[in-house]
Scaffold this active site. Structure first.
Site, short mmCIF file in Angstrom:
data_model
loop_
_atom_site.label_atom_id
_atom_site.label_comp_id
_atom_site.label_asym_id
_atom_site.label_seq_id
_atom_site.Cartn_x
_atom_site.Cartn_y
_atom_site.Cartn_z
N SER A 167 35.61 50.71 41.92
CA SER A 167 37.12 51.01 42.21
C SER A 167 37.46 51.97 42.43
CB SER A 167 37.88 50.72 41.16
OG SER A 167 38.94 49.90 41.04
N ASP B 229 40.02 39.83 45.29
CA ASP B 229 40.37 41.48 45.62
C ASP B 229 41.09 41.23 46.08
OD1 ASP B 229 39.73 43.73 44.33
OD2 ASP B 229 38.24 44.39 44.90
N HIS C 135 38.52 42.27 41.37
CA HIS C 135 38.29 43.11 40.25
C HIS C 135 38.45 43.33 39.25
CE1 HIS C 135 39.40 47.29 42.29
NE2 HIS C 135 39.78 47.44 41.30
#
Length: 294
Positions: free
Chosen positions: A111, A264, A294
């Site tokens: 991320s 995601d 995610h």
């Protein structure tokens, strides 16, 4: 305690780190991993990624350095990237102290940790005074803040945990901006035509493979709002949006592994960066997790 690892809390160039060293003696110098955790730059810690770092150290027989960068908004952008850079440089210079081959060190992050990884690798790509990063691993990275209407943003707008709305909300929190800017940023009103035209070659739904564009509807052009643009200047810096780095920087990047997930909002950031790297003759390994989120 860990039966397979020595674990120590240290400071690298003043930044908190935790290092995981395999207990088993090695006949040669080991590989090294600098791990940069996710959490939008405002959440997460060394402790919250403890199990992951132990797992990587054990399974790859590597020395892992977990970076405890200080969080925003108390520590203002780009302090987080600068601290990740400082730790990486320190480890490259002192690797042999920890039984690590300085020519076999990779950076890895998930991320926003992937964002910091990409930025650090871009920064170090041109330097000749320290060993080269061997490779970078970007796990569903955030890489650009120009377009929040790509196919993956539309398809996964309401997916749990990291919705399209929350993505921009966390970005504004990270940059210590007024969250009332969220709607115009989501619409794209923060980007002038000149910048849209300049970066269309890199950030464009047309560059996404057709298999990922089922049901995609191109949005209507947004009304440009100069006052919003002025408020969010940081979003146009390669430190924040690594996809905006020039080709001269991108061509100097190390071998790269990119992991994307189907469910995601950030999926297309990874796909666009994959294409940019390949266009600049950087070797890319890509893993797409069909049922991942995610």
């Amino acid at each position: 305690r860990d039966s397979q690892l020595f674990i120590k809390d240290l400071h690298f160039d003043g930044v908190p780190t935790r290092i995981y060293l395999p207990r088993e003696p090695s006949a040669s110098r080991r590989r090294g991993v600098v791990f940069i955790h996710g959490g939008c730059g405002i959440f997460g810690s060394i402790r919250s990624y403890e199990r992951i770092c132990r797992y990587i150290a054990r399974k790859s027989d590597s020395v892992v350095v977990s970076v405890g960068y200080h969080l925003a908004p108390e520590h203002k952008y780009p302090a987080q990237t600068l601290e990740c850079l400082a730790v990486t440089v320190h480890f490259l210079k002192t690797a042999e102290t920890y039984g690590v081959d300085p020519a076999r060190i990779i950076l890895c992050g998930d991320s926003v940790g992937g964002t910091f990884t990409a930025s650090v690798c871009q920064e170090l790509g041109q330097r000749t005074d320290i060993p080269k990063i061997r490779a970078q691993v970007l796990i569903y990275p955030f890489l650009q803040a120009l377009n929040f209407n790509l196919p993956s943003h539309q398809k996964n707008a309401a997916v749990a945990f990291l919705s399209r709305d929350r993505t921009v909300h966390f970005i504004l929190k990270y940059l210590n901006k007024d969250c009332s800017l969220k709607e115009p940023v989501l619409a794209g009103s923060h980007v002038p035509d000149s910048i849209n035209l300049k970066y269309r070659k890199w950030i464009n739904p047309d560059l996404i493979p057709d298999v990922f564009k089922l049901g995609y509807k191109p949005p209507l052009p947004a009304l440009f709002l100069p006052q919003v643009h002025e408020e969010v200047q940081e979003m146009f810096e390669p430190w924040f949006s690594p996809l905006l780095a020039e080709d001269a920087v991108v061509c100097g990047l190390p071998d790269t592994c990119i992991v994307t997930c189907e469910h995601d909002v950030l999926r297309d950031d990874g796909l666009l960066y994959k294409k940019r790297l390949e266009d600049n003759n950087v070797h890319v390994t890509w893993h797409h997790v069909e049922k991942g989120f995610h």
